[in-house]
Every structure is written in C-alpha cells, then in structure tokens.
Design a protein around this motif. Structure first.
Motif, PDB file in Angstrom:
ATOM      1  N   ASN A 173       0.825  -1.211   0.000  1.00 40.08           N
ATOM      2  CA  ASN A 173       0.000   0.000   0.000  1.00 40.08           C
ATOM      3  C   ASN A 173       0.858   1.259   0.000  1.00 40.08           C
ATOM      4  O   ASN A 173       0.541   2.228  -0.705  1.00 40.08           O
ATOM      5  CB  ASN A 173      -0.943   0.003   1.195  1.00 40.08           C
ATOM      6  N   ILE A 174       1.931   1.270   0.767  1.00 37.44           N
ATOM      7  CA  ILE A 174       2.835   2.427   0.787  1.00 37.44           C
ATOM      8  C   ILE A 174       3.466   2.622  -0.587  1.00 37.44           C
ATOM      9  O   ILE A 174       3.543   3.738  -1.097  1.00 37.44           O
ATOM     10  CB  ILE A 174       3.907   2.264   1.878  1.00 37.44           C
ATOM     11  N   TYR A 193       3.173   5.987  -3.290  1.00 39.69           N
ATOM     12  CA  TYR A 193       4.313   6.683  -3.891  1.00 39.69           C
ATOM     13  C   TYR A 193       4.375   6.537  -5.405  1.00 39.69           C
ATOM     14  O   TYR A 193       4.655   7.489  -6.116  1.00 39.69           O
ATOM     15  CB  TYR A 193       5.634   6.182  -3.292  1.00 39.69           C
ATOM     16  N   SER A 213       7.013  12.977   5.028  1.00 40.32           N
ATOM     17  CA  SER A 213       6.451  11.714   4.552  1.00 40.32           C
ATOM     18  C   SER A 213       7.534  10.651   4.432  1.00 40.32           C
ATOM     19  O   SER A 213       7.364   9.517   4.886  1.00 40.32           O
ATOM     20  CB  SER A 213       5.775  11.902   3.188  1.00 40.32           C
ATOM     21  N   ILE A 220       7.914   7.144   6.545  1.00 41.03           N
ATOM     22  CA  ILE A 220       7.947   5.866   5.830  1.00 41.03           C
ATOM     23  C   ILE A 220       9.227   5.104   6.149  1.00 41.03           C
ATOM     24  O   ILE A 220       9.197   3.881   6.347  1.00 41.03           O
ATOM     25  CB  ILE A 220       7.795   6.076   4.314  1.00 41.03           C
TER      26      ILE A 220
END
Length: 70
Positions: free
Chosen positions: A10-11, A15, A54, A58
């Motif tokens: 999902n991350i 991006y 961000s 992360i």
C-alpha cells in the motif's frame, strides 16, 4: 500475504501508483520544480517539507516492518 507485506504494498502504491486512490505522489510531483517545492504560501508547510516528513515517517515504518524496534 502477511500484514507487513500488505502495508508495504500500500505504501508503494501511494508513492508510485496502482493504489486504491488511483493517484500517487510520483505523478503529482513530477512537474514540480525546486522553486515551487520550497515556496511557502500563506505560512503553510512547503511541498518539500511535506515530502521530507512523509519520507521520514515511511523510513521509520519500514524499519519497524523489517523487525527493528519502534
């Protein structure tokens, strides 16, 4: 697929694309130049500052997903 792999997927989608929002940071930031990214408007955070935060978040989250302590 385990939970860590799902979160990482999902991350990655946020991006680079292919996520549930049909939007991604890479596409939206591709045409932003350094002057635009570092210009503060009405006292709000700059694009560069938001992107830094961000990425910082992360990086920490990925270390935890790889087994490091929080």
């Amino acid at each position: 697929m385990n939970i860590a792999a799902q979160i990482a997927n999902n991350i990655r989608g946020v991006y680079f694309g292919g996520n549930w929002t049909v939007s991604n940071m890479k596409e939206h930031l591709a045409s932003v130049n350094i002057t635009q990214a570092t210009t503060q408007v009405f006292g709000f955070n700059t694009i560069a500052t938001l992107l830094f935060h961000s990425n910082y978040y992360i990086e920490a989250a990925l270390q935890v997903l790889n087994g490091a302590p929080l």
